[in-house]
Design a protein around this motif. Sequence first.
Motif, PDB file in Angstrom:
ATOM      1  N   SER A  34       0.825  -1.206   0.000  1.00  0.00           N
ATOM      2  CA  SER A  34       0.000   0.000   0.000  1.00  0.00           C
ATOM      3  C   SER A  34       0.860   1.258   0.000  1.00  0.00           C
ATOM      4  O   SER A  34       0.592   2.208  -0.751  1.00  0.00           O
ATOM      5  CB  SER A  34      -0.916  -0.016   1.232  1.00  0.00           C
ATOM      6  OG  SER A  34      -1.681   1.154   1.298  1.00  0.00           O
TER       7      SER A  34
ATOM      8  N   GLU B 281       2.552   1.773  -3.351  1.00  0.00           N
ATOM      9  CA  GLU B 281       1.600   2.214  -4.375  1.00  0.00           C
ATOM     10  C   GLU B 281       1.030   3.593  -4.069  1.00  0.00           C
ATOM     11  O   GLU B 281       0.162   4.073  -4.790  1.00  0.00           O
ATOM     12  CB  GLU B 281       0.486   1.181  -4.523  1.00  0.00           C
ATOM     13  CG  GLU B 281       0.992  -0.145  -5.078  1.00  0.00           C
ATOM     14  CD  GLU B 281      -0.085  -1.219  -5.130  1.00  0.00           C
ATOM     15  OE1 GLU B 281      -1.208  -0.989  -4.600  1.00  0.00           O
ATOM     16  OE2 GLU B 281       0.189  -2.284  -5.692  1.00  0.00           O
TER      17      GLU B 281
ATOM     18  N   ARG C 233      -0.838   4.515  -1.533  1.00  0.00           N
ATOM     19  CA  ARG C 233      -2.166   4.508  -0.911  1.00  0.00           C
ATOM     20  C   ARG C 233      -2.110   4.632   0.603  1.00  0.00           C
ATOM     21  O   ARG C 233      -3.131   4.771   1.254  1.00  0.00           O
ATOM     22  CB  ARG C 233      -2.924   3.227  -1.268  1.00  0.00           C
ATOM     23  CG  ARG C 233      -3.272   3.132  -2.744  1.00  0.00           C
ATOM     24  CD  ARG C 233      -4.067   1.885  -3.064  1.00  0.00           C
ATOM     25  NE  ARG C 233      -3.186   0.722  -3.043  1.00  0.00           N
ATOM     26  CZ  ARG C 233      -3.418  -0.389  -2.353  1.00  0.00           C
ATOM     27  NH1 ARG C 233      -4.493  -0.513  -1.630  1.00  0.00           N
ATOM     28  NH2 ARG C 233      -2.560  -1.395  -2.391  1.00  0.00           N
TER      29      ARG C 233
END
Length: 91
Positions: A65, A68, A70
């Motif tokens: 996460s 990426e 996020r």
Amino acid sequence: MSTKAVFTMKLEAELRDEFMAATMEDDRPASQVVRELMRGYLDQRRRSREYDEYLHQKVEAARVSMREGRGRSNEDVEAAFAAKRRQLMAG
């Protein structure tokens, strides 16, 4: 349950005597208690391994996460909760 293997172990005489006395007080065969202890130990190890794997998966998911874009940095999370604490204290 039929006996399929013999397990021999060394231990202190005092420990053995106390254990045997306790199993006699409980009117249970010592071998049955030892089997239960062994099963409990194996179950504890299994649960520990499962938790370690669960934790590994959670950490890896968090890493993915973050890679990426996020996720939130620790600094962002700390700042958000500091603001919430200040709001609660003022409230």
